[in-house]
Design a protein around this motif. Structure first.
Motif, PDB file in Angstrom:
ATOM      1  N   SER A 591      30.586  -6.304  45.061  1.00  0.00           N
ATOM      2  CA  SER A 591      31.415  -5.082  45.831  1.00  0.00           C
ATOM      3  C   SER A 591      31.333  -5.115  47.371  1.00  0.00           C
ATOM      4  O   SER A 591      31.960  -4.783  48.023  1.00  0.00           O
ATOM      5  CB  SER A 591      31.199  -3.768  44.850  1.00  0.00           C
ATOM      6  OG  SER A 591      31.404  -4.098  43.646  1.00  0.00           O
ATOM      7  N   GLU A 592      29.648  -5.132  47.417  1.00  0.00           N
ATOM      8  CA  GLU A 592      29.321  -4.771  48.807  1.00  0.00           C
ATOM      9  C   GLU A 592      29.936  -5.994  49.738  1.00  0.00           C
ATOM     10  O   GLU A 592      30.587  -5.800  50.848  1.00  0.00           O
ATOM     11  CB  GLU A 592      27.761  -4.855  49.112  1.00  0.00           C
ATOM     12  CG  GLU A 592      27.294  -4.679  50.442  1.00  0.00           C
ATOM     13  CD  GLU A 592      25.844  -4.930  50.412  1.00  0.00           C
ATOM     14  OE1 GLU A 592      25.069  -4.756  51.391  1.00  0.00           O
ATOM     15  OE2 GLU A 592      25.236  -4.920  49.131  1.00  0.00           O
ATOM     16  N   LEU A 593      30.063  -7.119  49.199  1.00  0.00           N
ATOM     17  CA  LEU A 593      30.464  -8.200  50.408  1.00  0.00           C
ATOM     18  C   LEU A 593      32.091  -8.303  50.240  1.00  0.00           C
ATOM     19  O   LEU A 593      32.535  -8.332  51.461  1.00  0.00           O
ATOM     20  CB  LEU A 593      30.257  -9.627  49.557  1.00  0.00           C
ATOM     21  CG  LEU A 593      30.763 -10.893  49.932  1.00  0.00           C
ATOM     22  CD1 LEU A 593      30.134 -11.246  51.181  1.00  0.00           C
ATOM     23  CD2 LEU A 593      30.482 -11.965  49.129  1.00  0.00           C
ATOM     24  N   TYR A 594      32.681  -7.566  49.269  1.00  0.00           N
ATOM     25  CA  TYR A 594      34.220  -7.539  49.350  1.00  0.00           C
ATOM     26  C   TYR A 594      34.534  -6.587  50.487  1.00  0.00           C
ATOM     27  O   TYR A 594      35.361  -6.649  51.204  1.00  0.00           O
ATOM     28  CB  TYR A 594      34.728  -7.068  48.082  1.00  0.00           C
ATOM     29  CG  TYR A 594      36.191  -6.751  48.273  1.00  0.00           C
ATOM     30  CD1 TYR A 594      37.129  -8.044  48.135  1.00  0.00           C
ATOM     31  CD2 TYR A 594      36.802  -5.584  47.898  1.00  0.00           C
ATOM     32  CE1 TYR A 594      38.689  -7.695  48.119  1.00  0.00           C
ATOM     33  CE2 TYR A 594      38.016  -5.236  48.005  1.00  0.00           C
ATOM     34  CZ  TYR A 594      38.825  -6.395  48.117  1.00  0.00           C
ATOM     35  OH  TYR A 594      40.269  -6.232  48.166  1.00  0.00           O
ATOM     36  N   VAL A 595      33.625  -5.437  50.430  1.00  0.00           N
ATOM     37  CA  VAL A 595      34.035  -4.414  51.351  1.00  0.00           C
ATOM     38  C   VAL A 595      33.829  -5.098  52.858  1.00  0.00           C
ATOM     39  O   VAL A 595      34.704  -4.635  53.531  1.00  0.00           O
ATOM     40  CB  VAL A 595      33.038  -2.973  51.342  1.00  0.00           C
ATOM     41  CG1 VAL A 595      33.188  -2.089  52.561  1.00  0.00           C
ATOM     42  CG2 VAL A 595      33.359  -2.573  50.009  1.00  0.00           C
ATOM     43  N   PHE A 596      32.629  -5.833  53.073  1.00  0.00           N
ATOM     44  CA  PHE A 596      32.318  -6.409  54.284  1.00  0.00           C
ATOM     45  C   PHE A 596      33.587  -7.435  54.641  1.00  0.00           C
ATOM     46  O   PHE A 596      33.959  -7.214  55.951  1.00  0.00           O
ATOM     47  CB  PHE A 596      31.061  -6.968  54.180  1.00  0.00           C
ATOM     48  CG  PHE A 596      30.584  -7.541  55.494  1.00  0.00           C
ATOM     49  CD1 PHE A 596      30.373  -6.871  56.848  1.00  0.00           C
ATOM     50  CD2 PHE A 596      31.005  -9.142  55.757  1.00  0.00           C
ATOM     51  CE1 PHE A 596      29.869  -7.666  57.964  1.00  0.00           C
ATOM     52  CE2 PHE A 596      30.407  -9.646  56.955  1.00  0.00           C
ATOM     53  CZ  PHE A 596      30.042  -8.685  57.912  1.00  0.00           C
ATOM     54  N   LEU A 597      34.091  -8.099  53.737  1.00  0.00           N
ATOM     55  CA  LEU A 597      35.037  -9.073  54.126  1.00  0.00           C
ATOM     56  C   LEU A 597      36.200  -8.376  54.444  1.00  0.00           C
ATOM     57  O   LEU A 597      37.004  -8.879  55.571  1.00  0.00           O
ATOM     58  CB  LEU A 597      35.280 -10.121  53.018  1.00  0.00           C
ATOM     59  CG  LEU A 597      33.836 -10.991  52.699  1.00  0.00           C
ATOM     60  CD1 LEU A 597      34.158 -11.889  51.400  1.00  0.00           C
ATOM     61  CD2 LEU A 597      33.403 -11.905  53.905  1.00  0.00           C
ATOM     62  N   VAL A 598      36.711  -7.471  53.835  1.00  0.00           N
ATOM     63  CA  VAL A 598      37.979  -6.853  53.935  1.00  0.00           C
ATOM     64  C   VAL A 598      37.721  -6.288  55.543  1.00  0.00           C
ATOM     65  O   VAL A 598      38.893  -6.399  56.357  1.00  0.00           O
ATOM     66  CB  VAL A 598      38.300  -5.866  53.024  1.00  0.00           C
ATOM     67  CG1 VAL A 598      39.617  -4.826  53.545  1.00  0.00           C
ATOM     68  CG2 VAL A 598      38.521  -6.513  51.723  1.00  0.00           C
ATOM     69  N   ASP A 599      36.792  -5.338  55.765  1.00  0.00           N
ATOM     70  CA  ASP A 599      36.690  -4.933  57.129  1.00  0.00           C
ATOM     71  C   ASP A 599      36.515  -5.978  58.210  1.00  0.00           C
ATOM     72  O   ASP A 599      37.261  -5.568  59.183  1.00  0.00           O
ATOM     73  CB  ASP A 599      35.292  -4.187  57.129  1.00  0.00           C
ATOM     74  CG  ASP A 599      35.242  -3.022  56.189  1.00  0.00           C
ATOM     75  OD1 ASP A 599      36.319  -2.308  55.907  1.00  0.00           O
ATOM     76  OD2 ASP A 599      34.099  -2.293  55.974  1.00  0.00           O
ATOM     77  N   GLN A 600      36.057  -7.013  58.139  1.00  0.00           N
ATOM     78  CA  GLN A 600      36.041  -7.984  59.127  1.00  0.00           C
ATOM     79  C   GLN A 600      37.304  -8.829  59.209  1.00  0.00           C
ATOM     80  O   GLN A 600      37.768  -9.160  60.128  1.00  0.00           O
ATOM     81  CB  GLN A 600      34.883  -9.034  58.801  1.00  0.00           C
ATOM     82  CG  GLN A 600      33.326  -8.613  58.773  1.00  0.00           C
ATOM     83  CD  GLN A 600      33.216  -8.142  60.239  1.00  0.00           C
ATOM     84  OE1 GLN A 600      33.469  -8.752  61.252  1.00  0.00           O
ATOM     85  NE2 GLN A 600      32.671  -7.014  60.342  1.00  0.00           N
ATOM     86  N   MET A 601      37.920  -8.714  57.949  1.00  0.00           N
ATOM     87  CA  MET A 601      39.498  -9.309  58.027  1.00  0.00           C
ATOM     88  C   MET A 601      40.292  -8.414  59.111  1.00  0.00           C
ATOM     89  O   MET A 601      41.014  -8.886  59.557  1.00  0.00           O
ATOM     90  CB  MET A 601      40.114  -9.437  56.665  1.00  0.00           C
ATOM     91  CG  MET A 601      41.316  -9.777  56.550  1.00  0.00           C
ATOM     92  SD  MET A 601      42.184  -9.703  55.070  1.00  0.00           S
ATOM     93  CE  MET A 601      42.375  -7.911  54.760  1.00  0.00           C
TER      94      MET A 601
END
Length: 1055
Positions: A591-601
């Motif tokens: 969940s934490e990684l997904y949020v980070f990846l979406v933000d960086q996207m």
């Protein structure tokens, strides 16, 4: 030939062939060779007929019996060559009983290679023609005639110990210049002699004598190079007088080791060596020193330092009739005239690596008391052993020192007893101080040497240095052992930042591929519809695009393309390289990684398709020079914690910049943290092991921490890497002084002075007016803003923490060269070193160097000297002593702005702001600026604010902002404008100060006042909040803020 012990070893000399010979009569002359050594004929060869080609095969062998216990010694082999005389036998004429012979020439064989460990050698000895010989006429294309000679000994004459520990001394007497006018080339013939004693092992001291100097009237300079000559008499061929491959080459006066080597002596030397009378010898005498003699030689130099070299004139007369026994001493002495002495400083031969000294030495009248006081020598070579010197002093007699008299110690002891008895009788009969007998203290003829300015030019050379010098390679190796070099760190290609950057790149590539696919499917339709597409159509196209990507497999390809970038983020950003312990932990991380990846996207997509509405946030970057200035202002405020933060920030930004490490190390010296200072300096040295200042600072720290062996390595390596560095040589001399090694201390100081003189001469010749301080180099590598001569880091503290400006010139404005533009006396090696030490905060060294400056002939008390003393006492907060030295400095240079600037700092720190104001105003009124104008303006502006002279304060702070803008200068300007009700200018100045340092509570306080006066409630409350958060210590300012808040009715959220 004299008989020698049966234990002697023969030295065989063989003449094999002669080349290019010719005689007086005929093309095939009959010749023979006579060999001589030490005035003894060794033998004659057979009579050989020279061929038509000029060759002759002699195969003539003789031998010299070498016996170290008596007879021919190593000393004889050192300075006496073998003479080979070629003689032609003329055909007999009628009624002629005996054969008639004529000498053709002489060859000289130097036996010196036998004293260098050789057991055999071959040489082609030139045959020098005698006057009138047919060999004199050398036609073009014809070689000079020569003899092929082989020298052989069954085993080396020297043992390995003698080769390694023995030495060969060469003394060359060139000339005596500017001799007295009473020396006339006409009249009775005179023997001009010079002599000195060479100590050796056991009971013996041997004299080295130079006789029969040639008196010349002058008119032209002696040519250079010119050959050195054998100290041997009665050599038939003039060319045989010259020692093979030995020349007098001269050199610049400044590079000599003697007494007349200063620039002011050049004119006198030039006149003396071109115009005035001189006596020429050009003789070289050699003396072998065995290992025990080398020890005695070194000890004599260390004990006596100066050696007497005597000069005298003796008339060439026939031997007195009726006196075949020993000559009476009084008669002997009566023949001596113009008895003088030169004092040769032999100490440089004890310097590491030095094996030659050459120079000019003044000749003084020989007076026993003076000679003993200077050299501790109790007897005169010519007077006390004169009978050895005058026995052969006849016209045409032998004039070389072939048989050296042995001066035993009992002669010295007898003389000591006589002198002691004479002195004790004198002391019993009188209460006056002891004096030497008048007869020994009166030399009117010798006084003429002093009046004429006579000096001897001589050279003393050893085969190897008495004190070996460590090679630069060895020093570099030792430094590497102590501080291994650290190669520059290679920039990492991985890391979290790189992982995120790769992820952004993949997002951009995939987004372009999807757009291309969308354009392929709906590009024509988009052109027709333009902007009239509804949401339903757009949603339908989206579903169709997803289907196409999944059906074609492109979706899977995009996912695989992105997978590697995501894995790198997991490993580099989140440091996850092991399996998760539970499913819950896995889900949480995903969940934490997904949020980070979406933000960086979104970040990546915005970079590809930027949003015009979103504005860029400006960032303010401070340079390394600005951080250096921030740290310096924190230093002078004694806010060492804040200064350390700035220094460490510089190191974090550029860890490979050695200047940052040196600056931080100098700061640690100021705070007396020697351990951390040593770490910093050694880190700098590991980055560049050839950096001169890093070596010097490592050496200074080693001395302060009493690691003396390491200190010597660092200082010696510095002098090897930068042999022209005045500071390096001076610091090495100070180290030797701490070690009580007076000889090496003298050597280092002499070399430092020599390098300084060379630099001054070079600057004068090029017409430059550059500052003589080595700080030109120091400032390029070590920022001198640590301290300057006019002020100290502690003595010039300011009242509040201060940061710095945006402009790159701010640091330079704080640190002009000391006394730039101010008239000052020529610098000395010690004052130059003091400047360096003060720049790096090595104050512990300064007082030692100041003592040398006070005693230095070129130094002594000066304005700069007293300013440095005042600075050191300001560091100790000893205001009374500092004021005393500043008064002395002002007396020496009343117009020096640095004096008034430092006096202003003294009164400011002492609380006497009225006197400080007067001094500061005088300082800024000078045409030439003081070395610390930044703090002069800051403090003067602060005094104006205290006295409510706001216009003057504004003008002063404006000048400071133009020169070296910092948080304090902008703050002072903002306060001045606020007090003058110039709110707009005040807000601009305070905003600039806040930009440079947003942790200054006083800046936030005045910003709150400006916002309150301007009616801006939100900003006033924000400024007040930070004022309280940063704990404003100025109670008066805080009370003023509260009063204005109550007056306007807002600004304090707690109301």
């Amino acid at each position: 030939m004299e008989q020698v012990s049966s234990t002697g070893r023969p030295v065989q000399i063989t003449v094999t062939d002669g080349y290019d010979l010719k005689g007086f009569k005929g093309d095939a002359p009959v010749t023979f060779i006579r060999a001589e050594f030490n005035q003894v004929v060794l033998g004659d060869s057979a009579k050989i007929t020279v061929s038509s080609e000029g060759t002759a095969k002699y195969n003539f062998a003789v031998s010299v019996e070498f016996n170290p216990e008596g007879g021919i010694t190593l000393d004889d082999l050192a300075h006496k060559p073998v003479f080979l005389t070629v003689t032609e036998v003329l055909p007999k004429e009628k009624k002629q009983k005996d054969e008639k012979t004529l000498v053709l020439g002489q060859a000289v064989v130097d036996l010196l290679p036998l004293l260098q460990g050789e057991s055999s050698f071959e040489t082609m000895a030139p045959l020098h023609p005698v006057p009138g010989s047919p060999l004199e006429t050398i036609r073009p294309g014809i070689k000079q005639c020569s003899l092929e000679v082989k020298v052989f000994v069954s085993e080396p004459l020297l043992t390995s110990t003698q080769i390694l520990q023995g030495n060969l001394l060469k003394v060359t007497l060139e000339a005596a210049y500017a001799v007295p006018d009473s020396f006339m080339p006409v009249g009775p013939l005179q023997n001009y002699m010079v002599g000195l004693q060479v100590p050796s092992a056991g009971e013996k001291d041997y004299p080295i004598l130079f006789k029969n100097g040639t008196l010349k009237v002058g008119g032209e300079r002696e040519p250079v190079p010119r050959p050195k000559k054998w100290p041997i008499a009665n050599i038939l061929a003039p060319g045989a007088n010259n020692i093979p491959d030995a020349f007098i080459i001269g050199g610049p006066y400044e590079e000599e080791e003697g007494e007349l080597n200063r620039p002011e002596d050049r004119e006198f030397r030039t006149q003396a060596e071109c115009i005035k009378k001189r006596i020429i010898w050009d003789l070289e005498s050699r003396c072998y020193l065995d290992p025990s003699a080398v020890v005695s030689f070194q000890k004599r130099i260390a004990d006596c330092r100066f050696w007497p070299v005597e000069i005298t004139r003796v008339p060439l007369i026939s031997a007195p009739k009726g006196k075949v026994g020993k000559l009476d001493k009084t008669e002997d002495e009566s023949q001596l005239s113009f008895h003088g002495v030169a004092y040769v400083n032999m100490v440089p031969l004890l310097y590491p690596g030095v094996k030659r000294i050459r120079g000019a030495f003044h000749v003084y009248p020989y007076l026993d008391s003076k000679v003993y006081e200077k050299t501790k020598c109790l007897f005169s070579l010519f007077r006390d052993t004169g009978h050895h010197l005058t026995q052969n002093n006849k016209v045409g007699g032998i004039i070389s020192p072939q048989s050296k008299p042995v001066i035993a110690k009992n002669l010295r002891e007898d003389r000591t007893i006589k002198d002691t008895q004479a002195l004790s009788i004198k002391s019993q009969s009188s209460d006056t101080p002891l004096e030497v007998e008048p007869s020994l203290n009166h030399n009117p003829e010798g006084q003429q040497y002093l009046e004429a300015g006579t000096y001897l030019v001589l050279e003393i050379q050893l085969d190897r240095a008495l004190v070996p010098k460590r090679m630069p390679e060895e020093l570099a190796k030792r430094v590497k052992e102590m501080i291994p070099p650290r190669p520059p760190l290679t920039r990492r290609t991985g890391g979290a930042q790189k992982a995120v950057s790769d992820y952004h790149m993949q997002i951009k590539n995939i987004s372009r591929a999807i757009l291309n696919e969308y354009h392929r499917m709906y590009g024509k339709e988009l052109t027709k519809l333009e902007n009239e597409m509804d949401k339903e159509t757009l949603e339908e196209q989206k579903c169709q695009l997803n289907y196409e990507l999944n059906y074609s497999g492109k979706y899977f390809a995009f996912k695989e393309q992105l997978k590697h970038a995501v894995v790198k983020i997991v490993r580099e950003k989140y440091l996850k390289t092991t399996s998760f312990e539970s499913q819950e932990e896995l889900q949480t991380f995903i969940s934490e990684l997904y949020v980070f990846l979406v933000d960086q996207m979104h970040v990546a997509l915005n970079q590809v398709m930027p949003d015009d509405i979103q504005g860029a946030i400006s960032t303010i970057h401070t340079s390394s020079e600005q951080l250096r200035l921030f740290a310096f202002e924190a230093e002078v405020n004694e806010n060492f914690e804040m200064a350390a933060v700035y220094y460490e920030e510089r190191l974090v930004r550029e860890p490979q910049n050695l200047e940052h490490w040196l600056d931080y190390g100098a700061f640690c010296l100021l705070t007396e943290d020697k351990i951390k200072a040593q770490e910093c300096f050694r880190k700098a040295l590991s980055l560049n092991q050839h950096h001169i200042h890093s070596l010097l600072l490592c050496g200074i720290l080693a001395v302060l921490m009493e690691n003396y062996e390491q200190a010597e390595i660092f200082f010696e390596d510095a002098t090897c890497l930068e042999p022209t560095s005045v500071v390096a040589w001076t610091l090495l001399g100070l180290y030797y002084e701490i070690q009580n090694n007076d000889i090496r201390m003298e050597m280092a100081f002499h070399e430092a002075f020599k390098q300084l003189q060379t630099r001054v001469t070079k600057q004068k010749s090029t017409g430059t007016l550059e500052n003589l301080e080595e700080g030109g180099k120091v400032e390029s590598n070590l920022d001198p803003s640590v301290t300057t001569d006019g002020s100290s880091a502690i003595a010039i503290k300011v009242e509040a923490p201060a940061e710095t400006s945006k402009c790159q010139a701010s640091s330079a404005a704080l640190n002009p060269n000391p006394y730039y533009g101010v008239s000052q006396a020529p610098t000395t090696i010690f004052m130059e070193t003091i400047r360096f030490l003060m720049k790096v905060n090595a104050v512990q060294y300064v007082h030692r160097v100041l003592a040398h400056e006070l005693l230095c002939p070129q130094g002594g008390p000066s304005c700069e000297y007293y300013l440095v003393l005042a600075q050191t006492h300001l560091l100790k907060k000893d205001f009374a002593k500092a004021e005393e030295y500043l008064q002395l400095a002002a007396q020496m240079d009343y117009l020096n702005p640095n004096v008034w600037g430092v006096k202003g700092h003294l009164y400011f720190l002492n609380g006497n702001h009225a006197e400080a104001k007067a001094c500061y105003e005088r300082t800024i009124s000078f045409v030439v600026d003081a070395s610390e104008m930044h703090f002069v303006f800051l403090r003067l502006g602060l005094i104006y604010l205290e006295e409510k002279e706001y216009e003057k304060a504004k003008t002063t702070y404006l000048q400071a902002c133009k020169r070296s803008p910092s948080c304090l200068t902008w703050l002072g300007l903002g306060i001045s404008c606020y007090r003058l009700e110039e709110l707009t200018e005040a807000e601009d100045a305070l905003s600039e100060a806040n930009t440079l340092n947003n942790y200054n509570a006083e800046v936030w306080g005045y910003l709150a006042l400006v916002c309150l006066k301007a009616g801006r409630q939100l900003e006033a409350e924000q400024a007040y909040k930070y004022t309280m958060k940063l704990k404003l210590k100025d109670e008066a300012l805080l009370a003023e803020i509260h009063m204005v808040q109550e007056m306007v009715g807002f600004g304090n959220p707690s109301f």
